[in-house]
Design a protein around this motif. Structure first.
Motif: not given
Ligand code: NAP
Ligand code: HSE
Length: 457
Positions: A43-47, A78-81
């Motif tokens: 979900v995070y990647r698609i958004l 994955i890269e997360i803010e």
């Protein structure tokens, strides 16, 4: 009229009109994600990756504001803010700027507790959690209704396949007669690998786990409970009556052996784990069990992690929905579409208008009252008169036999495979009880229902 639309979305400030076609709103809808595992990460990647088209299509900017996880130090690949992760759910539930809570934790609690708390705080909820919807759907819908918010759950059944939306919406004009589905990716992957490669059960289960298809406790997949939750949800929507997990007859694939798969092939069948929901004159039938399907049935060609749902509507006729039933991006695709619908509704100030569709109360038929054909594999004494003894028991219980094959014999034992005509489950069970007590029957090796002969095209 020049054919151009100059209608702005209600209550939105437009940021840009590109050649009069694109509308991008400055309105931001904040999302709190509960969980960043397989589906949460998708979900995070698609958004992030499709944020531009998602914003255009939803008419609002959708932003992930906080993400709840158990372990904020874990490497997630994955890269997360910076500052996005939290270990405290109150950072999401108590944030008045978070409009939508997306529950992707799995299991019943605390997932149910958090989803209910979010609705109670007038936040819309999106979930892919069939456990929670199948068991606590009623409470969640009541809270959504009371607080005027959306509760969407497309990802909870068959991963990336749109099925809840079509049943509620596109097929709303039909009386749905049947919903029959392969709704568990793990077991379909396993049965495919067992059938095609002859691999053992334990090995193919490990593969499905490594691919991220299986539930945290894969017993839910192989014992049929994951499919049962999903077919309960589909039956509730299709027949407008509340069907919960406890209403579903459940049998998994743990007793399916290489021998059964080979016999199925010889008899012109394929073994699949099916979720079956039918509306009949005396109630709804809802069950999950392995089934032998004729090889020409549309569901028989559904392999690997793919799921498919065969729907029979009185107006639309036969339909089949097909796609990936599990995995990161397919499931996230359904979840993000729900987030977009919820965001659009909030921005237009119309959340909560598509509530619970269970407006009738229909009885659920006991399993003994259902009827089907059966495949029965027996290990019996290899001597004259044995077949006649077995046939007598079936005849005495009004079970009519369609075919009998004696296959291998080893020493004094032989293997017999029988296929019945359509008979009531009660009669079949009575026969099996009698056979168990016959000295000539050494073992009832397996009993598998035969389905789909009336629906096959
Ligand atoms: P998962 O990989 O196990 O991820 C669960 C996530 O939730 C993890 O990030 C975990 O944190 C977090 N979490 C769990 N319990 C928590 C708690 N008590 N407090 C804080 N964080 C918690 O699960 P998943 O496969 O993404 O599945 C999520 C949901 O989607 C389930 O309901 C599942 O049935 C459903 N679903 C999954 C699929 C699929 O293909 N996987 C398909 C359709 C539907 P940590 O990362 O820190 O451990
Ligand atoms: N474990 C589930 C499956 C995930 O294999 O179908 C999707 O709900």
């Amino acid at each position: 009229m020049d054919g151009k639309r100059d209608v702005k979305p209600l209550g939105l400030e437009s940021l840009a009109y590109g050649k009069g076609e694109k509308v991008m709103s400055s309105k931001v809808i904040n999302v709190g994600l509960l969980g960043l595992g397989t589906v949460g990460r998708g979900v995070y990647r698609i958004l992030k990756e499709n944020g531009d088209v998602i914003g255009q299509r939803a008419g609002v900017v959708i932003r992930v504001k906080k993400v709840l996880v158990r372990d904020i130090a874990k490497n997630r690949g994955i890269e997360i803010e910076e500052g996005l992760l939290t270990g405290d759910v109150n950072d999401i539930l108590n944030d008045p700027d978070i409009d939508i809570v997306v529950e992707l934790l799995g299991g019943i609690n605390p997932a149910f507790e958090y989803a209910l708390a979010a609705l109670t705080r007038a936040k819309s909820v999106v979930t892919a959690n069939k456990d929670v919807i199948a068991v606590h759907g009623r409470e969640l819908f009541a809270a959504a209704d009371k607080h005027g918010r959306d509760l969407f759950f497309e990802g909870s059944v068959a991963g990336g396949i749109p099925i809840i939306g079509p049943l509620k919406d596109s097929l709303a004009a039909n009386r749905i007669r049947q919903v029959i589905g392969i709704v568990n990716g793990t077991t379909n992957y396993m049965l495919t690998r067992m059938s095609k490669e002859g691999l053992p059960f334990d090995e193919v289960l490990k593969e499905a786990q490594a691919l991220g298809y299986a539930e945290a406790d894969p017993a839910a997949d192989v014992e049929g409970f994951d499919s049962a939750r999903k077919i309960a949800i589909l039956a509730s929507i299709a027949f407008n009556t509340r069907v919960t997990l406890g209403d579903v007859y459940v049998e998994g694939i743990t007793r399916i052996t290489a021998e059964d798969i080979a016999y199925a092939g010889e008899l012109g069948f394929t073994v699949k784990l099916l979720g079956i929901a039918k509306e009949t004159a005396d109630g709804v039938e809802v069950r999950v069990h392995p089934a032998m399907l004729p090889k020409n049935h549309p569901l028989a060609a559904v392999n690997d992690v793919y799921n498919a749902i065969f729907v029979l509507g009185d107006a639309a006729g036969e339909l089949m929905f097909y796609g990936r039933g599990a995995g990161e991006l397919p499931t996230a695709s359904a979840v993000v579409a729900d987030i977009m619908n919820a965001a659009r509704n909030l921005s237009l100030n119309v959340p909560g208008i598509i509530g619970c569709t269970c407006f009738e109360e229909k009885p659920v038929k006991p399993m003994g009252a259902t009827s089907t054909r059966y495949y029965i594999r027996l290990r019996v004494s290899d001597r004259p008169g044995v077949l006649a003894g077995i046939a007598y028991v079936f005849g005495d219980n009004e079970v009519s036999l369609a075919s009998v094959i004696q296959k291998h014999s080893a020493g004094k034992a032989a293997e017999i495979v029988l296929v019945t005509h359509e008979v009531p489950e009660k009669n079949l069970q009575n026969s099996l009880k009698k056979l168990q007590d016959l000295p000539i029957v050494y073992q009832i090796s397996n009993v598998i229902r035969v389905e789909g002969e009336n629906e096959s095209s």
